[in-house]
Each structure stands twice: as C-alpha cells, then as structure tokens.
Design a protein around this motif. Structure first.
Motif, PDB file in Angstrom:
ATOM      1  N   GLY A  61      19.545  31.741  35.096  1.00 46.73           N
ATOM      2  CA  GLY A  61      18.354  32.872  35.262  1.00 46.73           C
ATOM      3  C   GLY A  61      17.704  34.044  33.744  1.00 46.73           C
ATOM      4  O   GLY A  61      16.970  33.809  33.740  1.00 46.73           O
ATOM      5  N   ILE A  62      19.508  34.521  34.121  1.00 48.94           N
ATOM      6  CA  ILE A  62      18.703  35.400  33.018  1.00 48.94           C
ATOM      7  C   ILE A  62      18.668  34.841  31.955  1.00 48.94           C
ATOM      8  O   ILE A  62      17.577  35.390  30.971  1.00 48.94           O
ATOM      9  CB  ILE A  62      20.630  36.824  32.585  1.00 48.94           C
ATOM     10  N   ALA A  63      19.194  33.804  31.648  1.00 48.19           N
ATOM     11  CA  ALA A  63      19.111  33.469  30.065  1.00 48.19           C
ATOM     12  C   ALA A  63      17.524  32.904  29.634  1.00 48.19           C
ATOM     13  O   ALA A  63      16.722  33.090  28.253  1.00 48.19           O
ATOM     14  CB  ALA A  63      19.985  32.613  29.459  1.00 48.19           C
ATOM     15  N   ALA A  64      17.069  32.144  31.058  1.00 50.58           N
ATOM     16  CA  ALA A  64      15.995  31.762  31.067  1.00 50.58           C
ATOM     17  C   ALA A  64      14.654  32.783  30.955  1.00 50.58           C
ATOM     18  O   ALA A  64      13.809  32.436  29.901  1.00 50.58           O
ATOM     19  CB  ALA A  64      14.924  30.990  32.567  1.00 50.58           C
ATOM     20  N   CYS A  65      15.116  33.964  31.673  1.00 50.79           N
ATOM     21  CA  CYS A  65      14.113  35.405  31.447  1.00 50.79           C
ATOM     22  C   CYS A  65      13.507  35.707  29.846  1.00 50.79           C
ATOM     23  O   CYS A  65      13.139  35.907  29.373  1.00 50.79           O
ATOM     24  CB  CYS A  65      14.947  36.663  32.257  1.00 50.79           C
TER      25      CYS A  65
END
Length: 393
Positions: A61-65
């Motif tokens: 999720g952090i990487a996607a953001c």
C-alpha cells in the motif's frame, strides 16, 4: 440534488461496509491492481483514490501511494489510506508517501465526513490556485505596464538632449526594443526626410510605404504589420502580435506616446535650426551693413571735404576780387559775411553727418553684441529693442 463523486479504491475482496457508508454521495469503483487505478481515474473522472492497507498489505500500500503521487495522471487526485490501526508511525508513513488523510476502517461513522473534508480541501485548493494564477497574471500585466511606463518616461526625459534627427531616431529605436518589435522609422522635418532602420540602412520599400500612409490615420494595419503615424513621425511595425490582443493593444497605446514625444522633439529641432539660420542671416546682414556703411562713410566724408574746399576756395576768390569790384566798404563786408556764414553752415552739415554716422555705428555694435555669439543675449536684445523705433502696423 446532492452531487455524487466517483472514487477508486485499491483493495482485494468485498467491501460491503465501506460501500454502504459511502453510498450516500459517492460511487465506489474497486480495482485490484495498481495499473487499473489510472484507468479508473481517467474513465470515471474520479475525484478520490482510496488505498486499503488491510487487504493489500502495508508495504504494498505504501509503495502504491508513492507511485500514484509520482504519476502525473494521478498526482493531483486526493489520496486516502485505510488501515486497521492508527499510530504515529503509521500516520508519518502515510504522510511521507503523499497521502492526504489516514483513516481507520473500523471507524465508519467518521469515514464519510473525513472524505468530504478531503474533497472540500481539494476544491478550495484548486480555487486558490486559479485565483493565484489570475493574481500572478494581473501582477505580471501590472509589472509590464509599469515597465513600459518607465521606458516611456525615460525616453521622454532623454529625448530633450537629442541634438539631431539621427540621435533622436536611435533613442526611439532603443525604447522600441523593450517592446520586442521590429520597426522601420521615418521622421519628416521641415528641412529633411529621415528614413532609418534599427540595424542597417533605410529600405526603399518601407520608406515609400511610410510616406504614402503618413496621412491615412493613426493606425494602418495589414496582416501582421502596422503603421503608426503621429505628426512628423511614422513607424512600420513588422512583427505586430495580432494573436495576442492584450499585447497588441498595449503596444499600440504605449508606443503611440513615444511617437508623440519624438514628434515634439522634431518640431523643437526644426525651430532651433530655423533660429540658427535666422541668426546667421541677421549676423551676415549686420556684417554687410557695417561694410556698406563704412564705404558710404568714406565716400560721404570725401564729398563733404570736397564741398568744404570748394566753398573755401570760392570765399578766398571772392575776397581777393572785392578790391577790384568798386564796392564800398559796407558792401564788401556784407558779401564777406555771407561767405563766412556759408563756410560755417557747410561745417555744421559736415559735423551733423559725422554724428549720425557715429550713432549708426553704436546701433550696429549693439546688434553685434546681441546676436554675435549665435545665442541671443536677452539683456542686449531688450536694450536693442528700446533703442530701435516701434513698428506701426
């Protein structure tokens, strides 16, 4: 009718509770892959992106953001992260990844109001950006106008020091350069027509056009070219920004004041030249009169001396002949008195002529002192006017 916003959520598995909470005001589009978010934003014109860390994992999720914020297609879309728990570390990670808010999935009552605030902030920021852009544009226009005004004022100050048309033309080209326009210039004084180019010799075609259009009005437009006329000055602008109406109008308004200043200086130079010519003429007339009067004076004095010699000779002859005329003493004395009076009257006339000649010499001296330097001395001119008789019309 309440507005419905489209939102894209990156999540795996069903989200019935979130869909139920957001059903009033939002249309939720769920995707399972990062690449599908960009397509969803484009297809639905989504105003909001949600990333569910619960279903896809914190690291993913952090990487996607971060990728969403780095992508120009989604960088401006508000991004909200959903998680199971809310700690300082999690909030810092979300903020660092570019998220606009961080929500706990279990706090359903708070979810919609928080998403509404994110959207409202986005709308307010967009409006602020538009206003800021408009303010910047207005400030730029104001700065441009101020800059143009400064150029014009400086030109009007400098133009008074121009002593000839060549210098005047160069000053005008320097001022026109600040407007980014390429021009041909024609200055028509009472004594000469001066055609000029900023970077070279005058061009015959441009010079002919300027001469033919000098009486066709203030502005003569044809294509991307414009001729501007004011009095004795005309310019041909070869790259008029006709596609930019604001700049086009500003150039016409501001450049026109430059032409007015150039025209005024041209008239002043004409007057100065006329005065110089008149001064030279008067000085030459004074010099000629002085020479003529000197010649007349010499001739006059010779004539007067000859007359005096003749009269004296006549007197001597009459006196020597009296003794042979048989006159008595009284008659001889009468004739002698007549001859003596004739000699005295002749001397008086001769002296009066010398006095008049001296007076004329004084006048000529005053005229020479008043205009001899090429610049009229006001005190000497005033004394000269007082000396000369008034002209009765």
């Amino acid at each position: 009718m309440e507005t419905t916003y489209h939102a894209v959520i990156l999540a795996i598995g069903p989200l019935p509770e979130i869909e139920a909470v957001l059903d009033d005001g939002y249309t939720l589009h769920q995707v399972g892959q990062l690449d599908a978010i960009q397509e969803g934003v484009r297809q639905y014109d989504a105003k909001l992106i949600l990333v569910d860390l619960v279903s896809i994992g914190p690291k993913t999720g952090i990487a996607a953001c971060r990728q969403l914020k780095d992508d120009p297609a989604t960088a401006e879309v508000p991004l909200v992260m959903l998680a199971n728990s809310e700690t300082l570390k999690h909030r810092l990670s979300a903020y660092e990844a570019g998220c606009d808010d961080y929500l706990v999935r279990s706090d359903l009552d708070e979810m919609k109001p928080r998403l509404d605030r994110v959207l409202f902030n986005k709308v307010a920021n967009d409006q602020l950006k538009v206003q800021l852009k408009h303010a910047n544009e207005m400030a730029f226009i104001a700065m441009s106008d101020t800059s143009d005004l400064g150029v014009n004022i400086q030109f009007l100050l400098d133009v008074n020091t121009c002593n000839n048309l060549d210098e005047l033309g160069m000053r005008l080209f320097q001022a026109l350069k600040s407007y980014g326009i390429n021009c041909s210039l024609q200055i028509r004084s009472r004594f000469v027509v001066k055609n000029m180019e900023a970077n070279g010799m005058a061009k015959e075609l441009e010079a002919a056009l300027l001469m033919e259009c000098r009486d066709q009005g203030r502005y003569v437009d044809f294509g991307k070219r414009s001729i501007m006329n004011y009095g004795s000055v005309s310019i041909l602008v070869k790259n008029m920004p006709v596609d930019d109406r604001n700049k086009y109008g500003a150039i016409k308004d501001n450049v026109f004041s430059l032409l007015q200043g150039a025209h005024a200086r041209t008239m002043a130079l004409d007057n100065l030249y006329s005065l110089e010519i008149e001064g030279q003429l008067v000085r030459r007339l004074v010099s000629s009169m002085r020479g003529l009067m000197a010649s007349v004076d010499d001739s006059y004095q010779l004539v007067m001396r000859d007359i005096a010699n003749v009269v004296e000779g006549m007197a001597e002859g009459v006196e020597s002949s009296l003794q042979f005329l048989g006159m008595d003493e009284q008659q001889e004395r009468a004739i002698q008195n007549i001859m003596e009076q004739g000699v005295a009257d002749t001397s008086k006339v001769f002296n009066e002529g010398i006095r008049i000649d001296d007076g004329l010499s004084v006048v000529l001296d005053k005229i020479n002192r008043a205009i001899g330097s090429g610049h009229g001395d006001m005190k000497e001119l005033t004394r000269l006017l007082e000396l000369l008789p008034s002209v009765v019309e």
